[in-house]
Each structure stands twice: as structure tokens, then as C-alpha cells.
Design a protein around this motif. Structure first.
Motif, PDB file in Angstrom:
ATOM      1  N   SER A  26       0.824  -1.209   0.000  1.00 41.74           N
ATOM      2  CA  SER A  26       0.000   0.000   0.000  1.00 41.74           C
ATOM      3  C   SER A  26       0.859   1.261   0.000  1.00 41.74           C
ATOM      4  O   SER A  26       0.526   2.256  -0.652  1.00 41.74           O
ATOM      5  N   THR A  27       1.967   1.219   0.717  1.00 42.06           N
ATOM      6  CA  THR A  27       2.874   2.370   0.742  1.00 42.06           C
ATOM      7  C   THR A  27       3.436   2.629  -0.650  1.00 42.06           C
ATOM      8  O   THR A  27       3.466   3.777  -1.118  1.00 42.06           O
ATOM      9  N   LEU A  28       3.876   1.575  -1.321  1.00 45.66           N
ATOM     10  CA  LEU A  28       4.428   1.731  -2.668  1.00 45.66           C
ATOM     11  C   LEU A  28       3.348   2.177  -3.644  1.00 45.66           C
ATOM     12  O   LEU A  28       3.603   3.046  -4.503  1.00 45.66           O
ATOM     13  N   ALA A  29       2.165   1.619  -3.533  1.00 53.38           N
ATOM     14  CA  ALA A  29       1.069   1.999  -4.434  1.00 53.38           C
ATOM     15  C   ALA A  29       0.779   3.492  -4.315  1.00 53.38           C
ATOM     16  O   ALA A  29       0.623   4.192  -5.325  1.00 53.38           O
ATOM     17  N   ALA A  30       0.721   4.001  -3.094  1.00 55.86           N
ATOM     18  CA  ALA A  30       0.425   5.418  -2.880  1.00 55.86           C
ATOM     19  C   ALA A  30       1.529   6.307  -3.437  1.00 55.86           C
ATOM     20  O   ALA A  30       1.263   7.352  -4.052  1.00 55.86           O
ATOM     21  N   ARG A  31       2.781   5.895  -3.274  1.00 56.70           N
ATOM     22  CA  ARG A  31       3.892   6.715  -3.761  1.00 56.70           C
ATOM     23  C   ARG A  31       3.961   6.722  -5.282  1.00 56.70           C
ATOM     24  O   ARG A  31       4.250   7.757  -5.897  1.00 56.70           O
ATOM     25  N   LEU A  32       3.709   5.577  -5.907  1.00 62.08           N
ATOM     26  CA  LEU A  32       3.711   5.541  -7.369  1.00 62.08           C
ATOM     27  C   LEU A  32       2.548   6.353  -7.933  1.00 62.08           C
ATOM     28  O   LEU A  32       2.686   7.029  -8.959  1.00 62.08           O
ATOM     29  N   HIS A  33       1.409   6.281  -7.273  1.00 66.40           N
ATOM     30  CA  HIS A  33       0.257   7.085  -7.690  1.00 66.40           C
ATOM     31  C   HIS A  33       0.609   8.571  -7.650  1.00 66.40           C
ATOM     32  O   HIS A  33       0.369   9.307  -8.622  1.00 66.40           O
ATOM     33  N   GLN A  34       1.187   9.015  -6.566  1.00 61.35           N
ATOM     34  CA  GLN A  34       1.571  10.414  -6.439  1.00 61.35           C
ATOM     35  C   GLN A  34       2.638  10.783  -7.470  1.00 61.35           C
ATOM     36  O   GLN A  34       2.551  11.827  -8.135  1.00 61.35           O
ATOM     37  N   GLY A  35       3.639   9.907  -7.618  1.00 62.13           N
ATOM     38  CA  GLY A  35       4.718  10.198  -8.539  1.00 62.13           C
ATOM     39  C   GLY A  35       4.273  10.279  -9.986  1.00 62.13           C
ATOM     40  O   GLY A  35       4.713  11.158 -10.739  1.00 62.13           O
ATOM     41  N   PHE A 150       5.734  -7.738  -7.455  1.00 61.16           N
ATOM     42  CA  PHE A 150       5.764  -8.700  -6.358  1.00 61.16           C
ATOM     43  C   PHE A 150       6.807  -8.242  -5.357  1.00 61.16           C
ATOM     44  O   PHE A 150       8.005  -8.274  -5.625  1.00 61.16           O
ATOM     45  N   LEU A 151       6.351  -7.787  -4.188  1.00 62.04           N
ATOM     46  CA  LEU A 151       7.241  -7.335  -3.121  1.00 62.04           C
ATOM     47  C   LEU A 151       7.530  -8.523  -2.216  1.00 62.04           C
ATOM     48  O   LEU A 151       6.675  -8.950  -1.431  1.00 62.04           O
ATOM     49  N   ASP A 152       8.720  -9.061  -2.351  1.00 64.85           N
ATOM     50  CA  ASP A 152       9.082 -10.273  -1.632  1.00 64.85           C
ATOM     51  C   ASP A 152       9.889  -9.915  -0.390  1.00 64.85           C
ATOM     52  O   ASP A 152      10.912  -9.220  -0.461  1.00 64.85           O
ATOM     53  N   ASP A 209      14.733   0.330   2.564  1.00 64.85           N
ATOM     54  CA  ASP A 209      13.804   1.304   3.127  1.00 64.85           C
ATOM     55  C   ASP A 209      12.813   1.728   2.040  1.00 64.85           C
ATOM     56  O   ASP A 209      12.914   1.297   0.886  1.00 64.85           O
ATOM     57  N   ARG A 210      11.862   2.580   2.407  1.00 61.36           N
ATOM     58  CA  ARG A 210      10.786   2.937   1.481  1.00 61.36           C
ATOM     59  C   ARG A 210      11.299   3.647   0.238  1.00 61.36           C
ATOM     60  O   ARG A 210      10.807   3.420  -0.868  1.00 61.36           O
ATOM     61  N   ASP A 211      12.307   4.507   0.419  1.00 58.01           N
ATOM     62  CA  ASP A 211      12.847   5.236  -0.727  1.00 58.01           C
ATOM     63  C   ASP A 211      13.530   4.284  -1.703  1.00 58.01           C
ATOM     64  O   ASP A 211      13.414   4.442  -2.923  1.00 58.01           O
ATOM     65  N   GLU A 212      14.238   3.308  -1.184  1.00 57.90           N
ATOM     66  CA  GLU A 212      14.923   2.344  -2.047  1.00 57.90           C
ATOM     67  C   GLU A 212      13.932   1.484  -2.819  1.00 57.90           C
ATOM     68  O   GLU A 212      14.135   1.182  -4.002  1.00 57.90           O
ATOM     69  N   VAL A 213      12.852   1.089  -2.165  1.00 61.33           N
ATOM     70  CA  VAL A 213      11.819   0.311  -2.843  1.00 61.33           C
ATOM     71  C   VAL A 213      11.166   1.142  -3.943  1.00 61.33           C
ATOM     72  O   VAL A 213      10.943   0.666  -5.060  1.00 61.33           O
ATOM     73  N   PHE A 214      10.876   2.404  -3.632  1.00 58.47           N
ATOM     74  CA  PHE A 214      10.264   3.288  -4.624  1.00 58.47           C
ATOM     75  C   PHE A 214      11.172   3.465  -5.836  1.00 58.47           C
ATOM     76  O   PHE A 214      10.710   3.417  -6.986  1.00 58.47           O
ATOM     77  N   LYS A 215      12.451   3.668  -5.623  1.00 65.71           N
ATOM     78  CA  LYS A 215      13.388   3.853  -6.736  1.00 65.71           C
ATOM     79  C   LYS A 215      13.446   2.602  -7.610  1.00 65.71           C
ATOM     80  O   LYS A 215      13.487   2.693  -8.845  1.00 65.71           O
TER      81      LYS A 215
END
Length: 229
Positions: A26-35, A150-152, A209-215
Motif C-alpha cells: 500500500s505504501t508503494l502503491a500510494a507513492r507511485l500514484h503520487q509520482g 511482487f514485493l518479496d 527502506d521505502r525510498d529504495e523500494v520506490f526507486k
């Protein structure tokens, strides 16, 4: 004689997420949506409580179905049985796909779909009471995603991130940490098997961390769908 330019808008892309509880979907989904929106890509985020259909008279019905499936009385949920909840979830996803996902894609809007049905399918694959083929059949008509992330992450690390869990997240097997870990690893095994033979974007998020996953996700989005954030 002049030729009018085409008026058809390009079809939007459907992006979904799968992974164990606590993986950060959900965190990644929200960040990609915003980005994506900040980068100029018209994008909507659809979660398990999104019920605003284009036809307003259908929104009320969609909301009532959502209440039945996701805001149910926990005291009676288990009494209804596994087959009932599979079909109830299938009804929700069918309407969500028809009333929210498909119209957005047809209008050229990208869709970030949190709470992917792939996760539900993996949970039922770990349930010996429900035939795998039945689970596949009730979801196979849904719009095929253009990209599945797929976030493993191992269940023990996921638990350390979450700190707490529900009975559903243990498969109703017990309330101890080891019950969560054992059930989540069984579900993850099914996800990993699916990812190995499918076309999912497999992100090992352990220790990130969240930033690394987002990148990492943003790089995959640009490489596979030509969408930059």
C-alpha cells in the motif's frame, strides 16, 4: 482534402501489487500514484474501499457490497465459511473491475490497484478446503494487469515491520507470532511459484527502506511501461 487527426485516447495501464502482509504494498502503491500524477500521467489509486463509480447510482450499490465484504461483523465472518468468502470477494472484484478499472483505462487513465486479487488467490491456494481451479475461475475474467509488482520479504521481517497482525493474517491458525510466520511463508511460497513462471516484476525488498523500494519500482515502471516518475 484533409484528414482529421485520430480522437481515440491511448488506453491506460493497469498496475497491481502482490506480496505478504507487511511487505509495503500500500505504501508503494500510494507513492507511485503520487509520482505518476506529479510527472503528468493521469492516474488514479483504487483500494479496497474505493466505491465511487462513474454512474453515481451504482456507487451506492458498490459501497453496500464493500461493506459486506470488508466492513463485515468479525463475529460472523468465519461462520460463513471459506467458499462463501471466496465468492463474495469475487463479486467485489468483478464489480470493481467493471465499474472502476475498465472505465478508467478506456479513458486513458492509468490505474494503480492496491489490494490485488493475486494476493487473495495466493491465500486460497494455501487453503486445502478450496480447489485451486475454483479460485482461478472466479478471478480469470478480470482485466489483465500490464504490470504486477511482487514485493518479496520474509514473514519474520514483515512481522517486525508490522508489529501486530489479525487472525486473517495467520489463516485463522492461532494468535502467536510463529502462526503468522508459518502461514505467511506458505502463502509466499505460492506467490514465488507464480512469479517464477509469470511476468511479474519481482522486487526483493528485504532490508530496503521505502525510498529504495520506490526507486526500484520507478525504474521498473520506466523500463517496462515507459512511464517515468
Amino acid at each position: 482534402m484533409t484528414t482529421s487527426p485520430p480522437t481515440d485516447r491511448p488506453t491506460g495501464r493497469l498496475i497491481t501489487f502482490v506480496g505478504g502482509d507487511g511487505a509495503g504494498k500500500s505504501t508503494l502503491a500510494a507513492r507511485l500514484h503520487q509520482g505518476l500524477n506529479e510527472a503528468g500521467h493521469e492516474t488514479i489509486l483504487i483500494g479496497k474501499h474505493s466505491t465511487q463509480a462513474a454512474a453515481s447510482e451504482l456507487s451506492a450499490y458498490l459501497d453496500r457490497l464493500n461493506e459486506l465484504v470488508y466492513r463485515r461483523d468479525a463475529r460472523v465472518a468465519r461462520a460463513c465459511g471459506d467458499h462463501y468468502w471466496l465468492l463474495a470477494l469475487a463479486s467485489w472484484y468483478a464489480l470493481q473491475d467493471q465499474l472502476l478499472v475498465q472505465p478508467a483505462l478506456a479513458a486513458g487513465t492509468h490505474v494503480i490497484l492496491d489490494n490485488s486479487p493475486h494476493k487473495i488467490a495466493a491465500r486460497y491456494a494455501a487453503n486445502p478446503k478450496v480447489p485451486n481451479r475454483l479460485t482461478e475461475q472466479v478471478f480469470e475474467h478480470l482485466t489483465e494487469p500490464d504490470l504486477v509488482f511482487f514485493l518479496d520479504i520474509g514473514a519474520r521481517e514483515a512481522l517486525a515491520r508490522k508489529g501486530s497482525f489479525t487472525s486473517l493474517e495467520t489463516g485463522h491458525s492461532g494468535g502467536a507470532d510463529e502462526d503468522f510466520i508459518a502461514y505467511q511463508e506458505t502463502v509466499l511460497d505460492h506467490m514465488r511459484e507464480k512469479a517464477a513462471y509469470g511476468d511479474w516484476e519481482w522486487l526483493d525488498v528485504a532490508g530496503l527502506d521505502r525510498d529504495e523500494v520506490f526507486k526500484a519500482a520507478a525504474s521498473a515502471l520506466a523500463g517496462r511501461l515507459r512511464l517515468t516518475v
